[in-house]
Design a protein around this motif. Structure first.
Motif: not given
Length: 456
Positions: A339-342, A377-380, A447-456
């Motif tokens: 799914s769309e994941t920014v 995409q998640t809230a985190a 394998m799980v890679v968690r990214f920080s939220p994108v700052v808009t």
């Protein structure tokens, strides 16, 4: 041995002398107040002695009597706080009259003498004087005594008046010193925050503006160290990149020649040798490519990184197509849930991260297994997952497999032990975390890679 904080050390060295001075001042004040109070109240005892001495009358053949009326006598020896006693005795301690029954010191003279004693279990202060009465050749000794309630009360009140300002000043000094030290250490706190916020890839010199003079040599030394470290890493990186780049061309040529040779007719034993040679060449090529990628994510290579807004789904789709042939050879079910994941990242490095995760999954999943790639995409923040039902990684070794050139004993394939190390480095470079989990079915690797939220 743990070194205490600078703030604690400064407070200790400043407050211990301050408290010591307060203690000495308190002891001195107590001594002065005690002496002053004792002297003042001792002199006050002379007044009833003088009144009493004026009303002692001799009787021929009888002891002296006091001519004061009982009311006057009661008034003279009544006090709001203390019990007051008196006695008139002969020099040989013979009691003539009075409410005090206390032996007389042998050295009492015609000048007032003051001393401490006990009467009825209570501490008292005594004034004694030797008198010669008119018309008599015999002397008498008059003693006036009182308890110490008034003296002690006066002493403590005087002491409080003297000490209380010192205590208030000391407490104010403690607060002001603490505040002053805290304010004075603000530049150090800012310096600490400046260094703490940096990642391992940031080797820029620490700004020397607003740094206290006392700390400036430390900052100079740190900047020299960072400069030398950056130069060493840069040299190592250039060597690694150049070596890997120089290897790629001859290795590619060698692989091409071996593949052409394998198409020719040759004895079976020679064919087996060329097959092994091709496998070794492919492993060397793979290692050279991995080393080149590793050089890009080393500290000091930030100038090669181009961060931009990306969709992980768009990066994963073409890679699945490229990996599909390898998966089909091993009869693996390669699926995806995208799914769309920014995210914000470097396109080439994130592509390499996904490629290494897929490559590892294909290498270590047995035939007829499955591999699933997910991004969502998640809230985190954004999440990338690559799950398989392959051999799995023991929990005790999940930190070690992130080390360079480490491979779990007995691992199949011709890997070089750099894939997960590169994934971990790229994740850190993007402020992401890599987790190695076990799938819900209980077998394989997730394998799980968690990214920080994108700052808009």
């Amino acid at each position: 041995m743990r070194v205490p904080s600078l703030k604690k050390s400064l407070l200790t060295w400043l407050l211990i002398p301050l408290l010591s001075l307060l203690t000495l001042a308190s002891v001195g004040a107590f001594y002065v107040a005690d002496k002053s109070a004792t002297s003042a109240f001792d002199k006050a005892l002379l007044d009833p002695i003088q009144v009493l001495s004026q009303h002692i009358q001799l009787q021929k053949g009888a002891p002296p009597i006091i001519t004061l009326s009982p009311e006057s006598l009661h008034s003279l020896f009544t006090d709001a706080y203390d019990s007051v006693y008196y006695q008139v005795v002969s020099p040989t301690n013979k009691l003539y009259t009075g409410t005090l029954n206390l032996s007389v010191p042998s050295n009492v003279g015609y000048k007032p003498q003051f001393y401490s004693a006990k009467f009825k279990g209570r501490d008292i202060r005594v004034a004694a004087i030797r008198l010669t009465l008119d018309g008599s050749d015999d002397d008498v000794i008059v003693q006036i005594a009182e308890t110490l309630t008034k003296r002690d009360r006066n002493l403590y009140e005087t002491l409080l008046i003297m000490i209380l300002p010192s205590i208030i000043i000391t407490l104010a000094a403690v607060v002001l010193v603490g505040f002053g030290i805290s304010r004075g250490l603000v530049p150090l706190q800012k310096l600490k925050n400046e260094i703490t916020r940096r990642s391992l890839n940031d080797l820029r010199a620490v700004p020397e503006s607003n740094v206290p003079i006392e700390v400036l040599p430390v900052v100079h030394a740190l900047n020299n160290l960072l400069s030398n470290l950056e130069a060493a890493i840069d040299g190592q990186q250039r060597f690694l990149a150049n070596a890997a780049h120089q290897l790629r061309t001859p290795l590619a040529g060698l692989q091409t020649q071996v593949e052409l040779a394998l198409r020719m007719d040759m004895p079976a034993d020679v064919h087996a040798i060329f097959t092994q040679l091709l496998d070794a060449t492919q492993r060397a090529t793979h290692l050279a490519n991995q080393l080149l990628t590793l050089a890009r994510v080393e500290p000091g290579a930030m100038h090669l990184v181009s961060m931009q807004r990306l969709d992980l789904a768009q990066l994963v789709e073409p890679l699945i197509g490229l990996m599909l042939v390898r998966a089909q050879v091993k009869k693996l079910d390669l699926g995806f849930e995208l799914s769309e994941t920014v995210v914000t990242g470097d396109k080439l490095l994130l592509t390499e991260l996904i490629t290494n995760l897929l490559d590892n999954a294909i290498r270590y999943t047995l035939e007829n297994g499955y591999i699933t790639v997910r991004c969502y995409q998640t809230a985190a923040g954004a999440v990338l997952e690559v799950e398989d039902n392959g051999l799995g990684i023991p929990e005790s070794l999940r930190r070690r497999v992130l080390e360079r050139f480490y491979r779990v004993d007995g691992s199949p394939g011709n890997g070089c032990g750099l894939g997960l190390a590169i994934v971990d480095e790229i994740a850190k470079l993007h402020g992401a975390t890599l987790e190695i989990l076990t799938p819900e079915l209980g077998r394989g690797t997730r394998m799980v890679v968690r990214f920080s939220p994108v700052v808009t």
